[in-house]
Write an enzyme that holds these catalytic residues in place. Structure first.
Site, PDB file in Angstrom:
ATOM      1  N   CYS A 114      34.830  44.931  40.189  1.00 15.76           N
ATOM      2  CA  CYS A 114      36.060  44.146  40.057  1.00 15.76           C
ATOM      3  C   CYS A 114      37.238  45.066  39.720  1.00 15.76           C
ATOM      4  O   CYS A 114      38.357  44.872  40.203  1.00 15.76           O
ATOM      5  CB  CYS A 114      35.910  43.091  38.982  1.00 15.76           C
ATOM      6  SG  CYS A 114      34.539  41.946  39.194  1.00 15.76           S
ATOM      7  N   HIS A 132      41.461  45.651  40.533  1.00 18.99           N
ATOM      8  CA  HIS A 132      42.276  44.920  39.569  1.00 18.99           C
ATOM      9  C   HIS A 132      42.639  45.672  38.291  1.00 18.99           C
ATOM     10  O   HIS A 132      42.913  45.028  37.265  1.00 18.99           O
ATOM     11  CB  HIS A 132      41.571  43.614  39.201  1.00 18.99           C
ATOM     12  CG  HIS A 132      41.434  42.662  40.349  1.00 18.99           C
ATOM     13  ND1 HIS A 132      42.525  42.147  41.024  1.00 18.99           N
ATOM     14  CD2 HIS A 132      40.328  42.145  40.956  1.00 18.99           C
ATOM     15  CE1 HIS A 132      42.105  41.343  41.986  1.00 18.99           C
ATOM     16  NE2 HIS A 132      40.777  41.324  41.972  1.00 18.99           N
ATOM     17  N   ARG A 140      36.079  31.572  43.592  1.00 16.34           N
ATOM     18  CA  ARG A 140      36.800  32.842  43.649  1.00 16.34           C
ATOM     19  C   ARG A 140      35.863  34.016  43.329  1.00 16.34           C
ATOM     20  O   ARG A 140      35.912  35.059  43.990  1.00 16.34           O
ATOM     21  CB  ARG A 140      37.961  32.830  42.656  1.00 16.34           C
ATOM     22  CG  ARG A 140      38.765  34.116  42.583  1.00 16.34           C
ATOM     23  CD  ARG A 140      39.436  34.451  43.909  1.00 16.34           C
ATOM     24  NE  ARG A 140      38.665  35.405  44.694  1.00 16.34           N
ATOM     25  CZ  ARG A 140      38.875  35.664  45.987  1.00 16.34           C
ATOM     26  NH1 ARG A 140      39.820  35.029  46.656  1.00 16.34           N
ATOM     27  NH2 ARG A 140      38.145  36.532  46.621  1.00 16.34           N
ATOM     28  N   CYS A 166      34.946  37.199  45.710  1.00 22.23           N
ATOM     29  CA  CYS A 166      35.122  38.602  45.321  1.00 22.23           C
ATOM     30  C   CYS A 166      33.829  39.389  45.490  1.00 22.23           C
ATOM     31  O   CYS A 166      33.847  40.535  45.971  1.00 22.23           O
ATOM     32  CB  CYS A 166      35.602  38.695  43.870  1.00 22.23           C
ATOM     33  SG  CYS A 166      37.348  38.277  43.638  1.00 22.23           S
TER      34      CYS A 166
END
Length: 280
Positions: free
Chosen positions: A190, A194, A237, A241
């Site tokens: 992740c 991000h 979501r 991802c």
């Protein structure tokens, strides 16, 4: 960034003011305040979505969810007015921004979706395989309608997940490990997308977890996804991802999914929620 037109503002009043009270704020107003107070290519990347926020189709989904919440349903012919989402039976205002959290009656940390499954099965008598419970995705599902209604009752409130119970802290810490753990054929995590400001995937600007004004929008689900023409959830979501990272799919209600939500909600602590949001 242009302000809303008088027509859009009027439509916003028609759609959102009747369901807002107290400290709650219309999602388009929350977003505009964030834009006014911060310079962010992520927040301002879709002028069309910003202008259309007062017409957000998720507002109608929330209204349908409100009807379902108070309707006596299932084999037990009960409403969800005795469902405790963390602030007492039937209390929805401010509940969503304080999830995931530990629940004494189950002995585990739960997100909104897993808590609704528990309430619908234990209170209303639905079976886990009943379509009311099993169907989780899309604006027409009962689960998405209920989640959108409950979430809308936290719009404008700061994210504030409790960390008093040891399991709440443990889940948050496990979520942090998952967020930064590189895996899969592409060795992605992740954090690959991000943790830096201004990262892009093709034309889309990505939110940074280190910028609370961006991260609050990133985790403000349920949201109407224009590209899908559907309201989507946090679990949807996460699944998307993990698919993009070429990793095994996340399972809604699993310890891993809830841990990741615990971490990302804690990372947005204090920032106002935009609920329901409108996304590309």
């Amino acid at each position: 960034m242009p302000r809303r037109s008088a027509l859009a503002a009027g439509m916003a009043a028609t759609l959102t003011l009747p369901v807002l009270a107290g400290d709650l704020r219309a999602p388009e107003d929350v977003l505009q305040t964030l834009i006014d107070d911060n310079e962010s290519a992520y927040l301002t990347q879709s002028e069309q979505n910003i202008m259309m926020m007062p017409d957000n189709a998720a507002l109608w989904t929330a209204e349908e969810g409100k009807e379902l919440f108070f309707e006596a349903r299932g084999p037990n012919n009960e409403s969800l007015e005795t469902c405790d989402l963390g602030k007492g039976p039937g209390v929805v205002d401010g509940a969503y921004v304080e999830l995931p959290r530990f629940f004494e009656d189950t002995g585990r940390v739960m997100d909104l979706e897993s808590r609704l499954v528990y309430c619908m099965t234990s209170i209303q008598g639905f079976a886990p395989d009943d379509p009311e419970v099993k169907q989780r995705h899309g604006s027409d599902s009962d689960m998405m309608k209920l989640q959108t209604f409950i979430a809308s009752r936290s719009s404008g409130l700061p994210w504030n997940p409790p960390m008093d119970h040891p399991l709440e802290q443990a889940m948050r810490d496990a979520g942090e490990v998952l967020f930064y753990r590189r895996a899969g054929t592409s060795d992605f995590s992740c954090s690959t997308c991000h943790t830096n400001t201004g990262n892009r995937i093709r034309a889309s600007v990505l939110p940074s977890i280190n910028q609370p004004h961006e991260w609050t929008k990133a985790i403000s689900w349920p949201a109407f996804r224009v590209g899908h023409q559907q309201v989507r959830s946090s679990n949807h979501r996460i699944r998307g991802c993990y698919w993009q990272m070429r990793q095994p799919q996340s399972i809604p209600g699993s310890e891993a999914a809830i841990a990741l939500m615990s971490f990302w909600t804690d990372a947005a602590r204090g920032a106002p929620a935009i609920l329901p949001d409108k996304k590309r």
